[in-house]
Design a protein around this motif. Sequence first.
Motif, PDB file in Angstrom:
ATOM      1  N   VAL A   7     -35.830 -38.302  51.942  1.00  0.00           N
ATOM      2  CA  VAL A   7     -36.068 -39.168  53.023  1.00  0.00           C
ATOM      3  C   VAL A   7     -35.645 -40.561  52.863  1.00  0.00           C
ATOM      4  CG1 VAL A   7     -37.753 -40.513  54.262  1.00  0.00           C
ATOM      5  CG2 VAL A   7     -37.824 -38.119  53.840  1.00  0.00           C
ATOM      6  N   ALA A   8     -35.652 -41.079  51.410  1.00  0.00           N
ATOM      7  CA  ALA A   8     -35.084 -42.148  51.060  1.00  0.00           C
ATOM      8  C   ALA A   8     -33.641 -42.157  50.958  1.00  0.00           C
ATOM      9  CB  ALA A   8     -35.958 -42.629  49.713  1.00  0.00           C
ATOM     10  N   ILE A   9     -33.095 -41.178  50.390  1.00  0.00           N
ATOM     11  CA  ILE A   9     -31.494 -41.148  50.241  1.00  0.00           C
ATOM     12  C   ILE A   9     -30.978 -41.219  51.730  1.00  0.00           C
ATOM     13  CG2 ILE A   9     -29.679 -39.665  49.509  1.00  0.00           C
ATOM     14  CD1 ILE A   9     -31.465 -38.892  46.904  1.00  0.00           C
ATOM     15  N   PHE A  10     -31.520 -40.182  52.512  1.00  0.00           N
ATOM     16  CA  PHE A  10     -30.869 -40.224  53.884  1.00  0.00           C
ATOM     17  C   PHE A  10     -31.145 -41.613  54.743  1.00  0.00           C
ATOM     18  CE2 PHE A  10     -30.043 -35.560  55.312  1.00  0.00           C
ATOM     19  CZ  PHE A  10     -28.804 -35.780  54.868  1.00  0.00           C
ATOM     20  N   ALA A  11     -32.371 -42.474  54.374  1.00  0.00           N
ATOM     21  CA  ALA A  11     -32.600 -43.529  55.184  1.00  0.00           C
ATOM     22  C   ALA A  11     -31.635 -44.587  54.508  1.00  0.00           C
ATOM     23  CB  ALA A  11     -34.003 -43.909  54.451  1.00  0.00           C
ATOM     24  N   LEU A  12     -31.149 -44.492  53.281  1.00  0.00           N
ATOM     25  CA  LEU A  12     -30.164 -45.478  52.734  1.00  0.00           C
ATOM     26  C   LEU A  12     -28.787 -45.135  53.605  1.00  0.00           C
ATOM     27  CD1 LEU A  12     -28.860 -47.388  50.780  1.00  0.00           C
ATOM     28  CD2 LEU A  12     -28.628 -45.571  49.173  1.00  0.00           C
ATOM     29  N   THR A  13     -28.341 -43.882  53.817  1.00  0.00           N
ATOM     30  CA  THR A  13     -27.111 -43.890  54.602  1.00  0.00           C
ATOM     31  C   THR A  13     -27.209 -44.321  56.316  1.00  0.00           C
ATOM     32  OG1 THR A  13     -27.804 -41.679  55.585  1.00  0.00           O
ATOM     33  CG2 THR A  13     -27.235 -41.502  53.398  1.00  0.00           C
ATOM     34  N   GLY A  14     -28.549 -44.036  56.536  1.00  0.00           N
ATOM     35  CA  GLY A  14     -28.612 -44.894  57.891  1.00  0.00           C
ATOM     36  C   GLY A  14     -28.374 -46.255  57.612  1.00  0.00           C
ATOM     37  N   ALA A  15     -28.939 -47.076  56.653  1.00  0.00           N
ATOM     38  CA  ALA A  15     -28.813 -48.326  56.482  1.00  0.00           C
ATOM     39  C   ALA A  15     -27.411 -48.719  56.277  1.00  0.00           C
ATOM     40  CB  ALA A  15     -29.884 -48.849  55.647  1.00  0.00           C
ATOM     41  N   LEU A  16     -26.690 -47.948  55.695  1.00  0.00           N
ATOM     42  CA  LEU A  16     -25.453 -48.121  55.209  1.00  0.00           C
ATOM     43  C   LEU A  16     -24.405 -48.347  56.487  1.00  0.00           C
ATOM     44  CD1 LEU A  16     -24.849 -46.353  52.049  1.00  0.00           C
ATOM     45  CD2 LEU A  16     -24.822 -48.791  52.116  1.00  0.00           C
ATOM     46  N   LEU A  30     -34.243 -48.705  62.441  1.00  0.00           N
ATOM     47  CA  LEU A  30     -34.059 -47.552  63.191  1.00  0.00           C
ATOM     48  C   LEU A  30     -33.168 -46.512  62.863  1.00  0.00           C
ATOM     49  CD1 LEU A  30     -34.415 -46.178  66.151  1.00  0.00           C
ATOM     50  CD2 LEU A  30     -32.430 -47.617  66.952  1.00  0.00           C
ATOM     51  N   LEU A  31     -31.898 -46.921  62.388  1.00  0.00           N
ATOM     52  CA  LEU A  31     -31.094 -45.931  61.859  1.00  0.00           C
ATOM     53  C   LEU A  31     -31.597 -45.310  60.624  1.00  0.00           C
ATOM     54  CD1 LEU A  31     -27.182 -47.000  62.335  1.00  0.00           C
ATOM     55  CD2 LEU A  31     -28.621 -45.394  63.668  1.00  0.00           C
ATOM     56  N   ALA A  32     -32.140 -46.225  59.589  1.00  0.00           N
ATOM     57  CA  ALA A  32     -32.755 -45.504  58.458  1.00  0.00           C
ATOM     58  C   ALA A  32     -33.738 -44.599  58.751  1.00  0.00           C
ATOM     59  CB  ALA A  32     -33.131 -46.755  57.862  1.00  0.00           C
ATOM     60  N   THR A  33     -34.796 -44.855  59.769  1.00  0.00           N
ATOM     61  CA  THR A  33     -35.712 -43.936  59.961  1.00  0.00           C
ATOM     62  C   THR A  33     -35.262 -42.552  60.731  1.00  0.00           C
ATOM     63  OG1 THR A  33     -37.449 -46.008  60.126  1.00  0.00           O
ATOM     64  CG2 THR A  33     -38.082 -43.796  61.040  1.00  0.00           C
ATOM     65  N   VAL A  34     -34.516 -42.887  61.590  1.00  0.00           N
ATOM     66  CA  VAL A  34     -34.062 -41.691  62.295  1.00  0.00           C
ATOM     67  C   VAL A  34     -33.178 -40.766  61.527  1.00  0.00           C
ATOM     68  CG1 VAL A  34     -32.239 -40.982  63.890  1.00  0.00           C
ATOM     69  CG2 VAL A  34     -33.871 -42.721  64.868  1.00  0.00           C
ATOM     70  N   PRO A  57     -47.490 -41.286  57.438  1.00  0.00           N
ATOM     71  CA  PRO A  57     -46.828 -42.589  57.769  1.00  0.00           C
ATOM     72  C   PRO A  57     -45.694 -42.951  56.590  1.00  0.00           C
ATOM     73  CG  PRO A  57     -48.806 -43.621  58.091  1.00  0.00           C
ATOM     74  CD  PRO A  57     -49.008 -42.126  57.640  1.00  0.00           C
ATOM     75  N   ASN A  58     -46.186 -42.459  55.270  1.00  0.00           N
ATOM     76  CA  ASN A  58     -45.572 -42.979  54.204  1.00  0.00           C
ATOM     77  C   ASN A  58     -44.073 -42.905  54.363  1.00  0.00           C
ATOM     78  OD1 ASN A  58     -48.044 -43.956  52.719  1.00  0.00           O
ATOM     79  ND2 ASN A  58     -48.449 -41.926  51.910  1.00  0.00           N
ATOM     80  N   ASP A  59     -43.702 -41.734  54.523  1.00  0.00           N
ATOM     81  CA  ASP A  59     -42.104 -41.832  54.721  1.00  0.00           C
ATOM     82  C   ASP A  59     -41.289 -42.676  55.608  1.00  0.00           C
ATOM     83  OD1 ASP A  59     -41.639 -39.331  53.042  1.00  0.00           O
ATOM     84  OD2 ASP A  59     -42.686 -38.354  54.374  1.00  0.00           O
ATOM     85  N   VAL A  60     -42.067 -42.972  56.783  1.00  0.00           N
ATOM     86  CA  VAL A  60     -41.736 -44.275  57.670  1.00  0.00           C
ATOM     87  C   VAL A  60     -41.847 -45.443  57.066  1.00  0.00           C
ATOM     88  CG1 VAL A  60     -42.120 -45.436  59.841  1.00  0.00           C
ATOM     89  CG2 VAL A  60     -42.235 -42.794  59.804  1.00  0.00           C
ATOM     90  N   ILE A  61     -42.604 -45.749  56.068  1.00  0.00           N
ATOM     91  CA  ILE A  61     -42.847 -46.878  55.219  1.00  0.00           C
ATOM     92  C   ILE A  61     -41.492 -46.970  54.279  1.00  0.00           C
ATOM     93  CG2 ILE A  61     -44.382 -48.168  53.594  1.00  0.00           C
ATOM     94  CD1 ILE A  61     -46.643 -47.159  54.998  1.00  0.00           C
ATOM     95  N   VAL A  62     -41.211 -45.929  53.766  1.00  0.00           N
ATOM     96  CA  VAL A  62     -40.184 -45.534  52.700  1.00  0.00           C
ATOM     97  C   VAL A  62     -39.049 -46.152  53.511  1.00  0.00           C
ATOM     98  CG1 VAL A  62     -38.847 -44.063  51.429  1.00  0.00           C
ATOM     99  CG2 VAL A  62     -41.451 -44.082  51.259  1.00  0.00           C
ATOM    100  N   CYS A  63     -38.744 -45.416  54.557  1.00  0.00           N
ATOM    101  CA  CYS A  63     -37.463 -45.870  55.500  1.00  0.00           C
ATOM    102  C   CYS A  63     -37.457 -47.316  55.949  1.00  0.00           C
ATOM    103  CB  CYS A  63     -37.496 -45.046  56.776  1.00  0.00           C
ATOM    104  SG  CYS A  63     -37.296 -43.124  56.356  1.00  0.00           S
TER     105      CYS A  63
END
Length: 206
Positions: A7-16, A30-34, A57-63
């Motif tokens: 989740v954290a790694i894919f969230a990073l790609t959304g943030a990038l 939004l992009l990181a969480t989705v 919701p911890n994964d949403v918090i991580v995102c």
Amino acid sequence: MFEAAGVAIFALTGALVAARKGMDPFGFILLATVTGVGGGTLRDVLLGRGIFWVRDPNDVIVCTLVALSAWTLAYFRPGVLEGWAGRKLLIWADAAGLSLFAVIGTLKGLDAAVPVLSAVALGAMTATFGGILRDILAGDRPMVLWSRDFYVTAATAGAAMTALLVGLGLSGPIVMFGGLAACFGLRAGSLLFGWSFPNLPRKPAD
């Protein structure tokens, strides 16, 4: 633990991607969480189980933390996430997230006692759906559909290897490593050496 890492790694790609598009903090979130939870959401819906980030919701918090950290870096170091290094980080982080989710999605399917082929399909969908949503929301052509590189193929290979090793009764760490190696190795080979399927032949001109 592994799902949280994915989740954290894919969230990073959304943030990038959000940084490349010049979005505001909410766009980053939004992009990181989705991207981070999209594939797992589809998996849980298809399995008819409670969606993991709704239950916890911890994964949403991580995102959100990943997104805000990336936005802060992009704000105080303009361009650092948008240049050549940022694009390389996006590609390799995406490959790592793809590999983790291919394995995790397959294991979740097997744990739910679905048929092996269904578990492999769930692994591939878990690995790719978040990236599809990310690219669509960012106004890009989805990498999974338009890239000639091995992408879905790599995810499917990782999922199939995971299912095979589970079927052979091997231990958890070996299953995890084997699935990750199959997916990441094929994706890395495609990125570094141009491995891909041949182009479809063009229709001859009249």
